[in-house]
Write an enzyme that holds these catalytic residues in place. Sequence first.
Site, PDB file in Angstrom:
ATOM      1  N   ASP A 154     -15.656  11.846   7.917  1.00  0.00           N
ATOM      2  CA  ASP A 154     -14.635  10.866   7.545  1.00  0.00           C
ATOM      3  C   ASP A 154     -13.278  11.532   7.736  1.00  0.00           C
ATOM      4  O   ASP A 154     -13.167  12.760   7.680  1.00  0.00           O
ATOM      5  CB  ASP A 154     -14.807  10.405   6.093  1.00  0.00           C
ATOM      6  CG  ASP A 154     -14.137   9.058   5.839  1.00  0.00           C
ATOM      7  OD1 ASP A 154     -14.831   8.026   5.855  1.00  0.00           O
ATOM      8  OD2 ASP A 154     -12.902   9.030   5.642  1.00  0.00           O
ATOM      9  N   ARG A 165       0.821  -1.216   0.000  1.00  0.00           N
ATOM     10  CA  ARG A 165       0.000   0.000   0.000  1.00  0.00           C
ATOM     11  C   ARG A 165       0.856   1.268   0.000  1.00  0.00           C
ATOM     12  O   ARG A 165       0.534   2.242  -0.671  1.00  0.00           O
ATOM     13  CB  ARG A 165      -0.916   0.009   1.229  1.00  0.00           C
ATOM     14  CG  ARG A 165      -1.988  -1.099   1.256  1.00  0.00           C
ATOM     15  CD  ARG A 165      -3.187  -0.733   0.392  1.00  0.00           C
ATOM     16  NE  ARG A 165      -4.232  -1.744   0.461  1.00  0.00           N
ATOM     17  CZ  ARG A 165      -5.250  -1.711   1.316  1.00  0.00           C
ATOM     18  NH1 ARG A 165      -5.338  -0.745   2.207  1.00  0.00           N
ATOM     19  NH2 ARG A 165      -6.173  -2.645   1.291  1.00  0.00           N
TER      20      ARG A 165
END
Length: 288
Positions: free
Chosen positions: A150, A46
Amino acid sequence: MSLVAADALPGEFAFTDADFEALARLARSEFGLSLAVSKKPLVYSRLARRLRARGLGSFRDYMALLDLESESAERLELVSALTTNVTSFFREKHHFETLCEALIPELGLQRRVRIWSAGCSSGQEPFSIAMTLLNFLPPGTRDTRILATDIDPAILRKARQGRYAAEDCETVPADYRHRWLRPVAGEPEMVETGPDLRALISFAELNLICDWPFNGPFDAIFCRNVAIYFDQETQQRLWTRFSGMLRAGGFLFIGHSERLSGPALAEFTTAGVTTYRKRASHGPSRPT
């Protein structure tokens, strides 16, 4: 011949156990993320993209970059890379059934309705809540708001746009699609949410393990498939903080692989699959 540390993963960049441990400490202290050693290959894959994007030669250089005060945006890139924004309209249908059958009949008697989508990702969850409220709440319920938060500013920008591939809207009931979704001009494969839905929702950036700049009380909190990234201590602290944000009788909806635990168990009663209700003996916070 170049020398690579014995505990490094094979690949483009050396990634030692010390590198991983430093990243894990940062992820936990700043974002509450729990990274087990077994996640090391995933973390490498990632974050290697971020090293390439920033023109760095090693994970040690990346850690030095993250330490800079001016790199707050890169720290958010880090958390975005380490988590997965997977969502859909009306995901976990049983939660919306509970919303319709158990909560909305109560909300219809109120003048003020507040619901929090904590970890709203690209917006399908709060828009699903908004459609449900507009469809079932009596017209006289005027003061209705949904807070959608978020940690990832990039995913919030997408949520605010309210644009989705038409094929991703197949889980929206047909009558809802006709009433509140419309084709995007010049993009027949895309649809967008209508103004009635947008008017109900306020989107905001928020790190759940930091201070919350609001008090509630909320009638319901949706926090689904977020706590799975936290260790047990952080999860239990989050459940307790959610209780303090809910009115007595308010609902907490969590993800299919999550379970309430710790001190918060005394403050909630089970109300369905991954659905909890705040006990009446625990009073609401003061409205803001």
